[in-house]
Design a protein around this motif. Structure first.
Motif, PDB file in Angstrom:
ATOM      1  N   PHE A 100      20.662   3.926  -0.771  1.00 24.32           N
ATOM      2  CA  PHE A 100      21.000   4.512  -2.067  1.00 24.32           C
ATOM      3  C   PHE A 100      20.017   4.045  -3.137  1.00 24.32           C
ATOM      4  N   LEU A 101      19.658   2.742  -3.059  1.00 18.64           N
ATOM      5  CA  LEU A 101      18.800   2.173  -4.102  1.00 18.64           C
ATOM      6  C   LEU A 101      17.370   2.698  -4.019  1.00 18.64           C
ATOM      7  N   THR A 124      20.643   3.566 -15.798  1.00 18.62           N
ATOM      8  CA  THR A 124      21.432   4.755 -15.449  1.00 18.62           C
ATOM      9  C   THR A 124      21.172   5.167 -14.001  1.00 18.62           C
ATOM     10  N   GLU A 125      19.911   5.109 -13.601  1.00 13.59           N
ATOM     11  CA  GLU A 125      19.596   5.460 -12.207  1.00 13.59           C
ATOM     12  C   GLU A 125      20.236   4.476 -11.236  1.00 13.59           C
ATOM     13  N   LEU A 126      20.249   3.216 -11.637  1.00 11.18           N
ATOM     14  CA  LEU A 126      20.883   2.213 -10.775  1.00 11.18           C
ATOM     15  C   LEU A 126      22.389   2.518 -10.652  1.00 11.18           C
ATOM     16  N   LEU A 127      23.010   2.864 -11.767  1.00  9.16           N
ATOM     17  CA  LEU A 127      24.443   3.203 -11.718  1.00  9.16           C
ATOM     18  C   LEU A 127      24.671   4.457 -10.879  1.00  9.16           C
ATOM     19  N   GLU A 128      23.766   5.416 -10.984  1.00  9.09           N
ATOM     20  CA  GLU A 128      23.904   6.628 -10.156  1.00  9.09           C
ATOM     21  C   GLU A 128      23.849   6.268  -8.677  1.00  9.09           C
ATOM     22  N   ASN A 131      27.007   4.647  -7.705  1.00  8.45           N
ATOM     23  CA  ASN A 131      28.045   5.669  -7.621  1.00  8.45           C
ATOM     24  C   ASN A 131      28.017   6.366  -6.251  1.00  8.45           C
ATOM     25  N   GLU A 132      26.806   6.628  -5.765  1.00 13.02           N
ATOM     26  CA  GLU A 132      26.677   7.238  -4.436  1.00 13.02           C
ATOM     27  C   GLU A 132      27.219   6.293  -3.366  1.00 13.02           C
ATOM     28  N   TYR A 133      26.865   5.036  -3.533  1.00 10.86           N
ATOM     29  CA  TYR A 133      27.367   4.005  -2.617  1.00 10.86           C
ATOM     30  C   TYR A 133      28.894   3.947  -2.690  1.00 10.86           C
ATOM     31  N   GLY A 134      29.413   4.053  -3.915  1.00  8.74           N
ATOM     32  CA  GLY A 134      30.867   4.050  -4.127  1.00  8.74           C
ATOM     33  C   GLY A 134      31.553   5.227  -3.457  1.00  8.74           C
ATOM     34  N   ARG A 135      30.848   6.341  -3.379  1.00  6.02           N
ATOM     35  CA  ARG A 135      31.432   7.520  -2.705  1.00  6.02           C
ATOM     36  C   ARG A 135      31.756   7.158  -1.256  1.00  6.02           C
ATOM     37  N   GLU A 136      30.861   6.367  -0.667  1.00  8.83           N
ATOM     38  CA  GLU A 136      31.057   5.973   0.726  1.00  8.83           C
ATOM     39  C   GLU A 136      32.122   4.878   0.859  1.00  8.83           C
ATOM     40  N   ARG A 137      32.136   3.943  -0.102  1.00  7.75           N
ATOM     41  CA  ARG A 137      33.009   2.769   0.005  1.00  7.75           C
ATOM     42  C   ARG A 137      34.308   2.879  -0.805  1.00  7.75           C
ATOM     43  N   GLY A 138      34.597   4.086  -1.271  1.00  8.31           N
ATOM     44  CA  GLY A 138      35.837   4.251  -2.030  1.00  8.31           C
ATOM     45  C   GLY A 138      35.624   4.103  -3.522  1.00  8.31           C
ATOM     46  N   ARG A 139      34.728   3.186  -3.922  1.00  9.11           N
ATOM     47  CA  ARG A 139      34.552   2.895  -5.347  1.00  9.11           C
ATOM     48  C   ARG A 139      33.725   1.615  -5.463  1.00  9.11           C
ATOM     49  N   VAL A 140      32.922   1.529  -6.493  1.00  9.82           N
ATOM     50  CA  VAL A 140      32.234   0.270  -6.800  1.00  9.82           C
ATOM     51  C   VAL A 140      32.728  -0.197  -8.165  1.00  9.82           C
ATOM     52  N   VAL A 141      33.065  -1.459  -8.247  1.00  9.25           N
ATOM     53  CA  VAL A 141      33.567  -2.005  -9.511  1.00  9.25           C
ATOM     54  C   VAL A 141      32.469  -2.837 -10.174  1.00  9.25           C
ATOM     55  N   ILE A 142      32.241  -2.545 -11.434  1.00  7.97           N
ATOM     56  CA  ILE A 142      31.218  -3.279 -12.188  1.00  7.97           C
ATOM     57  C   ILE A 142      31.915  -3.987 -13.339  1.00  7.97           C
ATOM     58  N   ASP A 167      31.813   9.736 -17.684  1.00  8.13           N
ATOM     59  CA  ASP A 167      31.900  11.203 -17.598  1.00  8.13           C
ATOM     60  C   ASP A 167      31.353  11.757 -16.290  1.00  8.13           C
ATOM     61  N   ASN A 168      30.385  11.051 -15.713  1.00  3.90           N
ATOM     62  CA  ASN A 168      29.665  11.658 -14.591  1.00  3.90           C
ATOM     63  C   ASN A 168      29.736  10.906 -13.274  1.00  3.90           C
ATOM     64  N   LEU A 169      30.075   9.632 -13.333  1.00  9.95           N
ATOM     65  CA  LEU A 169      29.992   8.834 -12.105  1.00  9.95           C
ATOM     66  C   LEU A 169      31.403   8.426 -11.694  1.00  9.95           C
ATOM     67  N   GLU A 170      32.023   9.303 -10.930  1.00  8.32           N
ATOM     68  CA  GLU A 170      33.458   9.167 -10.687  1.00  8.32           C
ATOM     69  C   GLU A 170      33.825   8.019  -9.761  1.00  8.32           C
ATOM     70  N   ASN A 171      32.826   7.456  -9.072  1.00  7.81           N
ATOM     71  CA  ASN A 171      33.154   6.380  -8.120  1.00  7.81           C
ATOM     72  C   ASN A 171      32.881   4.986  -8.674  1.00  7.81           C
ATOM     73  N   LEU A 172      32.734   4.913  -9.995  1.00  8.96           N
ATOM     74  CA  LEU A 172      32.523   3.604 -10.617  1.00  8.96           C
ATOM     75  C   LEU A 172      33.714   3.269 -11.502  1.00  8.96           C
TER      76      LEU A 172
END
Ligand SMILES: Nc1ncnc2c1ncn2[C@@H]1O[C@H](COP(=O)(O)OP(=O)(O)OP(=O)(O)O)[C@@H](O)[C@H]1O
Ligand SMILES: [Mg+2]
Length: 359
Positions: A100-101, A124-128, A131-142, A167-172
């Motif tokens: 993802f990174l 922002t790109e790092l968060l994106e 977020n992709e990683y979170g899609r796989e793992r259920g969610r990433v918490v920051i 608004d855009n990164l639903e898995n964070l």
């Protein structure tokens, strides 16, 4: 150990707080995107956050923004990015997130480490990517501990970045803690229509001090665990002096049990410790204006009305106009040193009140 005087990380070390822990964990599992963990200093925000993150099945990263700011005097995107990446580095996580990174510009992998290597780096790109990683793992918490320090981002505007992510990164999920609650809200500006986070939903969890009964029970249990016997009157007196502020209670217990001190001596040591902590914490504020010191002293001495505090200040340091005085006292409220209730000002922490009486 219940009295261990550092932020706790495991549930067994955490006294009470089951409800708050449950609330935090449920908010995350419901997929809420912004949770605020608020409360005065030394009530256990960092401890609660640590325990929640440790128990979570999802990947998480935590940044102590206060510490970062005091170390680097800034929290720009390179610094926060570096810490975010280093908390991924070295773990099995880096393998997991690598794919993802690889989309994030300006970072390079070397072995188990990942580093920022060019100015192109964008948070922002790092968060994106997370977020992709979170899609796989259920969610990433920051989690940003003491997030009010994010206001020192310079050109990096974290309120805008968080709003974009919400608004855009639903898995964070973002968790922001703050002891300087007024400053945190000033920074997040939920009420300002011009601000990026205007009107955004946030789930607030407020940590309160322990009741008298809970505080006494905390001390009893801690001393029992430490195998140190104390008299019931001493427990009651300690709670009278330190109130339900778990940071002070545990420090008292720790000092007493490990250094085998008597009750009075241990309370004195807590006060000594408080003085040294406060001096470092508050010296920056005093550098802005010597008036802060006198205002704190006035409130600590029991002056609680706006006009009485202003009179005391005028007597000590000379004339100040109304609006300048209001700014100073409201700042102390925002920092959490002073509390304002029904038009009266008080120092909510009895240990600090004692320290301020002598400054
Ligand atoms: N529920 C608890 N049970 C036992 N000890 C606790 C609990 N909460 C906090 N403590 C202890 O109190 C002290 C302060 O806790 P912590 O650092 O988590 O608070 P905080 O609210 O983050 O404080 P600060 O605002 O200074 O960052 C620590 O020594 C910690 O071990
Ligand atoms: Mg903390």
């Amino acid at each position: 150990m219940l009295f261990l005087p550092y932020p706790k990380t495991r549930r067994e070390e955490l006294y009470d707080r089951e409800n708050e822990l449950k609330e935090l964990e449920e908010a995350i599992s419901r997929g809420e995107r912004l949770v605020l963990l608020l409360g005065m200093r030394r009530l256990g925000k960092s401890s609660l956050l640590n325990v929640a993150l440790n128990e979570l099945p999802n990947p998480s990263v935590k940044i102590d923004v206060r510490k970062t700011y005091s170390e680097y005097s800034s929290v720009n995107r390179y610094i926060i990015g570096k810490i975010l990446l280093s908390s991924l580095s070295g773990k099995k996580l880096v393998e997991e997130v690598k794919s993802f990174l690889s989309r994030v510009r300006g970072i390079t992998f070397s072995g188990m480490k990942v580093e920022i290597t060019s100015k192109d780096f964008s948070i922002t790109e790092l968060l994106e990517a997370l977020n992709e990683y979170g899609r796989e793992r259920g969610r990433v918490v920051i989690a940003f501990d003491e997030a009010q320090y994010l206001r020192f981002g310079g050109a990096t505007k974290y309120d805008g970045i968080i709003a974009y992510a919400m608004d855009n990164l639903e898995n964070l999920t973002f968790i922001l803690t703050g002891s300087e609650v007024g400053l945190l809200f000033d920074f997040l500006k939920f009420d300002n229509p011009e601000a990026p986070l205007f009107g955004r939903y946030h789930h607030d969890i407020l940590l309160e001090r322990f009741s008298k009964e809970l505080s006494e029970e905390f001390l009893r249990r801690g001393f029992e665990e430490a195998g140190f016997s104390v008299r019931e009157e001493e427990i009651e007196d300690a709670v009278e002096e330190l109130d339900g502020i778990v940071g002070w209670l545990s420090l008292y217990g720790y000092i007493r049990a490990t250094r085998k001190l008597n009750h009075e001596k241990a309370l004195e040591e807590v006060l000594k410790e408080a003085k040294s902590v406060i001096n470092t914490e508050i010296s920056r504020l005093f550098a802005y204006s010597p008036r802060y010191r006198i205002i704190l002293k006035a409130v600590a001495l029991g002056y609680s009305r706006w006009s009485d505090i202003k009179d005391y200040l005028t007597l000590k340091l000379g004339y100040i106009n109304d609006s300048n005085f209001s700014i100073l006292i409201e700042n102390l409220v925002k920092y959490g040193y002073v509390e304002k209730k029904e038009g009266r000002y008080t120092i909510p922490d009895p240990v600090l009140a004692k320290v301020f009486r002598e400054i």
